[in-house]
Design a protein around this motif. Structure first.
Motif, PDB file in Angstrom:
ATOM      1  N   UNK A 136       0.779  -1.219   0.000  1.00  0.00           N
ATOM      2  CA  UNK A 136       0.000   0.000   0.000  1.00  0.00           C
ATOM      3  C   UNK A 136       0.811   1.269   0.000  1.00  0.00           C
ATOM      4  N   UNK A 137       2.111   1.174  -0.127  1.00  0.00           N
ATOM      5  CA  UNK A 137       2.953   2.365  -0.179  1.00  0.00           C
ATOM      6  C   UNK A 137       2.725   3.100  -1.501  1.00  0.00           C
ATOM      7  N   UNK A 139       3.169   4.596  -5.095  1.00  0.00           N
ATOM      8  CA  UNK A 139       3.874   3.963  -6.215  1.00  0.00           C
ATOM      9  C   UNK A 139       5.236   4.599  -6.449  1.00  0.00           C
ATOM     10  N   UNK A 140       5.316   5.931  -6.392  1.00  0.00           N
ATOM     11  CA  UNK A 140       6.589   6.616  -6.655  1.00  0.00           C
ATOM     12  C   UNK A 140       7.627   6.237  -5.608  1.00  0.00           C
ATOM     13  N   UNK A 141       7.225   6.211  -4.324  1.00  0.00           N
ATOM     14  CA  UNK A 141       8.163   5.845  -3.265  1.00  0.00           C
ATOM     15  C   UNK A 141       8.639   4.413  -3.444  1.00  0.00           C
ATOM     16  N   UNK A 142       7.703   3.535  -3.789  1.00  0.00           N
ATOM     17  CA  UNK A 142       8.080   2.133  -3.989  1.00  0.00           C
ATOM     18  C   UNK A 142       9.039   1.988  -5.162  1.00  0.00           C
ATOM     19  N   UNK A 143       8.780   2.714  -6.229  1.00  0.00           N
ATOM     20  CA  UNK A 143       9.639   2.624  -7.413  1.00  0.00           C
ATOM     21  C   UNK A 143      11.035   3.151  -7.117  1.00  0.00           C
ATOM     22  N   UNK A 144      11.124   4.297  -6.464  1.00  0.00           N
ATOM     23  CA  UNK A 144      12.428   4.875  -6.131  1.00  0.00           C
ATOM     24  C   UNK A 144      13.183   3.972  -5.169  1.00  0.00           C
ATOM     25  N   UNK A 145      12.485   3.404  -4.185  1.00  0.00           N
ATOM     26  CA  UNK A 145      13.127   2.515  -3.227  1.00  0.00           C
ATOM     27  C   UNK A 145      13.673   1.269  -3.925  1.00  0.00           C
ATOM     28  N   UNK A 146      12.936   0.732  -4.886  1.00  0.00           N
ATOM     29  CA  UNK A 146      13.397  -0.464  -5.601  1.00  0.00           C
ATOM     30  C   UNK A 146      14.599  -0.154  -6.485  1.00  0.00           C
ATOM     31  N   UNK A 147      14.702   1.092  -6.945  1.00  0.00           N
ATOM     32  CA  UNK A 147      15.861   1.466  -7.758  1.00  0.00           C
ATOM     33  C   UNK A 147      17.113   1.669  -6.916  1.00  0.00           C
ATOM     34  N   UNK A 148      16.955   2.234  -5.731  1.00  0.00           N
ATOM     35  CA  UNK A 148      18.121   2.565  -4.906  1.00  0.00           C
ATOM     36  C   UNK A 148      18.562   1.433  -3.996  1.00  0.00           C
TER      37      UNK A 148
END
Length: 197
Positions: A136-137, A139-148
């Motif tokens: 439920x986080x 989408x942008x935060x999840x995407x950035x977290x998965x990249x970093x």
């Protein structure tokens, strides 16, 4: 006249210390010797004469001097035979330019390793995104977290090194577990005041 303005048929006068500006045929030579190291790899100066020589490989003709070589002794007068890419140096340049360029074994190994590391980073990022997305986080935060997250992995599980301030003064507070493990002053005190000593 500069070397760029020379054309076949011109006559050049050479003295000791001069660089040969073009491929030339000697017509006069007084104890002339040239250094062909840049062209043939010969480390010893080679004598040059103005007389005719028997037919043979052009680079072995003792009555010719070549562009890129130096006159190291004597004097001479020569007629220009070829300039620019028409010289022996130009022929070598054309051969090297036409040769296919291949990667070295080190370059190939580095490229393979880079592809493997990039693939591993992509896979780990995708796994992190797949695990975090259903939580439920945003989408942008999840995407950035998965990249970093792939770049935040550490190669060594050892804890961060402890500050060396304890070497100059005693530790006044109870040190953490990592400090007690890596601080030489704490280990010395522990050995000195242990119940078994």
């Amino acid at each position: 006249m500069s070397a760029r303005e020379l054309v076949p048929g011109d006559v050049v006068v050479l003295e000791a210390g001069d660089a040969v500006p073009a491929d030339c045929r000697l017509v006069e030579a007084q104890e002339a010797a040239v250094n062909n190291a840049a062209l043939t790899g010969e480390s010893v100066p080679v004598a040059r004469v103005a007389q005719a020589v028997p037919p043979g490989p052009s680079l072995e003709a003792r009555n010719c001097v070549w562009m890129g070589t130096d006159l190291v002794a004597g004097t001479g007068k020569a007629v220009v035979l070829a300039t620019g890419t028409g010289t022996e140096f130009g022929r070598i340049f054309r051969l090297t330019a036409a040769a296919p360029r291949r990667k070295t074994p080190l370059q190939r190994q580095v490229a393979v390793m880079a592809r493997r590391v990039a693939g591993l980073a992509l896979v780990s990022g995708a796994v992190v995104f797949a695990v975090r997305a259903p939580s439920g986080q945003p989408f942008v935060d999840t995407f950035v977290f998965s990249l970093t997250s792939p770049s935040s992995y550490r190669s060594s599980p050892r804890p961060s090194p402890v500050s060396h301030s304890c070497r100059s003064q005693p530790c006044r507070s109870w040190p953490s577990t990592s400090a007690r493990t890596y601080c030489p002053l704490w280990r010395s005190a522990r050995n000195r005041w242990s119940p078994t000593s």
